[in-house]
Motif scaffolding. Structure first.
Motif, PDB file in Angstrom:
ATOM      1  N   SER A 127      30.135  45.388  50.617  1.00 19.33           N
ATOM      2  CA  SER A 127      29.927  46.072  51.889  1.00 19.33           C
ATOM      3  C   SER A 127      29.857  47.578  51.696  1.00 19.33           C
ATOM      4  O   SER A 127      30.178  48.105  50.635  1.00 19.33           O
ATOM      5  N   TRP A 161      27.131  50.950  48.003  1.00 15.56           N
ATOM      6  CA  TRP A 161      27.671  49.605  48.129  1.00 15.56           C
ATOM      7  C   TRP A 161      28.953  49.513  47.310  1.00 15.56           C
ATOM      8  O   TRP A 161      29.037  50.032  46.205  1.00 15.56           O
ATOM      9  N   LYS A 188      18.029  45.913  61.279  1.00 21.21           N
ATOM     10  CA  LYS A 188      19.315  45.248  61.435  1.00 21.21           C
ATOM     11  C   LYS A 188      19.649  45.172  62.918  1.00 21.21           C
ATOM     12  O   LYS A 188      19.792  46.181  63.588  1.00 21.21           O
ATOM     13  N   VAL A 234      28.531  47.241  57.116  1.00 23.30           N
ATOM     14  CA  VAL A 234      27.587  46.150  56.887  1.00 23.30           C
ATOM     15  C   VAL A 234      27.903  45.513  55.537  1.00 23.30           C
ATOM     16  O   VAL A 234      28.462  46.155  54.649  1.00 23.30           O
ATOM     17  N   SER A 235      27.565  44.250  55.422  1.00 18.64           N
ATOM     18  CA  SER A 235      27.805  43.549  54.157  1.00 18.64           C
ATOM     19  C   SER A 235      26.592  42.698  53.820  1.00 18.64           C
ATOM     20  O   SER A 235      25.776  42.388  54.677  1.00 18.64           O
ATOM     21  N   LYS A 236      26.511  42.341  52.537  1.00 15.40           N
ATOM     22  CA  LYS A 236      25.430  41.476  52.072  1.00 15.40           C
ATOM     23  C   LYS A 236      25.951  40.667  50.893  1.00 15.40           C
ATOM     24  O   LYS A 236      26.945  41.036  50.261  1.00 15.40           O
ATOM     25  N   PRO A 237      25.297  39.559  50.602  1.00 14.78           N
ATOM     26  CA  PRO A 237      25.741  38.743  49.472  1.00 14.78           C
ATOM     27  C   PRO A 237      25.596  39.502  48.160  1.00 14.78           C
ATOM     28  O   PRO A 237      24.690  40.323  47.987  1.00 14.78           O
ATOM     29  N   CYS A 238      26.503  39.228  47.258  1.00 11.97           N
ATOM     30  CA  CYS A 238      26.427  39.832  45.920  1.00 11.97           C
ATOM     31  C   CYS A 238      25.270  39.199  45.154  1.00 11.97           C
ATOM     32  O   CYS A 238      24.987  38.022  45.303  1.00 11.97           O
ATOM     33  N   THR A 239      24.632  39.996  44.355  1.00  7.35           N
ATOM     34  CA  THR A 239      23.565  39.453  43.522  1.00  7.35           C
ATOM     35  C   THR A 239      24.187  38.853  42.268  1.00  7.35           C
ATOM     36  O   THR A 239      25.166  39.369  41.727  1.00  7.35           O
ATOM     37  N   THR A 248      30.594  38.800  48.737  1.00  9.51           N
ATOM     38  CA  THR A 248      29.819  39.813  49.453  1.00  9.51           C
ATOM     39  C   THR A 248      30.278  41.201  49.032  1.00  9.51           C
ATOM     40  O   THR A 248      31.379  41.379  48.517  1.00  9.51           O
TER      41      THR A 248
END
Length: 146
Positions: free
Chosen positions: A104, A93, A79, A124-129, A102
């Motif tokens: 985080s 998460w 990252k 940090v964040s990421k798209p939801c599945t 998203t």
């Protein structure tokens, strides 16, 4: 025969002298290239890749008026936001935020390598599945006659 023997002695003596001088020069180079070994608080910058965003690179260290460069490597799957030299411990998460799609989590600093300045906490964040978990997989049918 005596002439050959004396020539061999002279050549060996010259070789010993040249080798001794080379060793002295190498020691002097190491003293100069050490960049202040007596310095106690070296501060290092981030590793900067030679080509692109990742791979082999260099990091610069400073202490008082001394500087030196060290070889390093930027992992290609790391990252970039918080760098490879700052190690964090992350929590779980969070739930998916429907507005942004998203999720985080936050991390607290565990270790700063090379005395790099790191943020004490990061998020940090990421798209939801959108995948739906399937039923647990059992043994596959591997018998004959299928």
């Amino acid at each position: 025969m005596r002439g050959l023997f004396s020539t061999l002695i002279v050549v060996l003596l010259a070789l010993v002298i040249v080798t001794t001088e080379a060793g002295k020069n190498k020691k002097e180079k190491n003293k100069g290239g050490n960049g202040g070994a007596d310095c106690a608080e070296w501060r290092y910058g981030n590793c900067v890749a030679n080509n692109g965003d990742c791979g082999p690179g260099m990091r610069e260290g400073t202490c008082n008026e001394n500087t030196k460069k060290l070889k390093c490597k930027v992992p290609c799957n790391w990252k970039k936001e918080f760098g490879a030299d700052c190690k964090y411990k992350f929590g779980s998460w969070g739930e998916c935020d429907a507005a942004t799609s998203t999720k985080s989590r936050t991390g607290t600093l565990q270790k700063a390598l090379f005395n790099v300045d790191c943020q004490p906490t990061i998020s940090v964040s990421k798209p939801c599945t959108t995948k739906v978990k399937n039923k647990p997989k059992g043994k596959k049918n591997k018998g004959k006659g299928n």
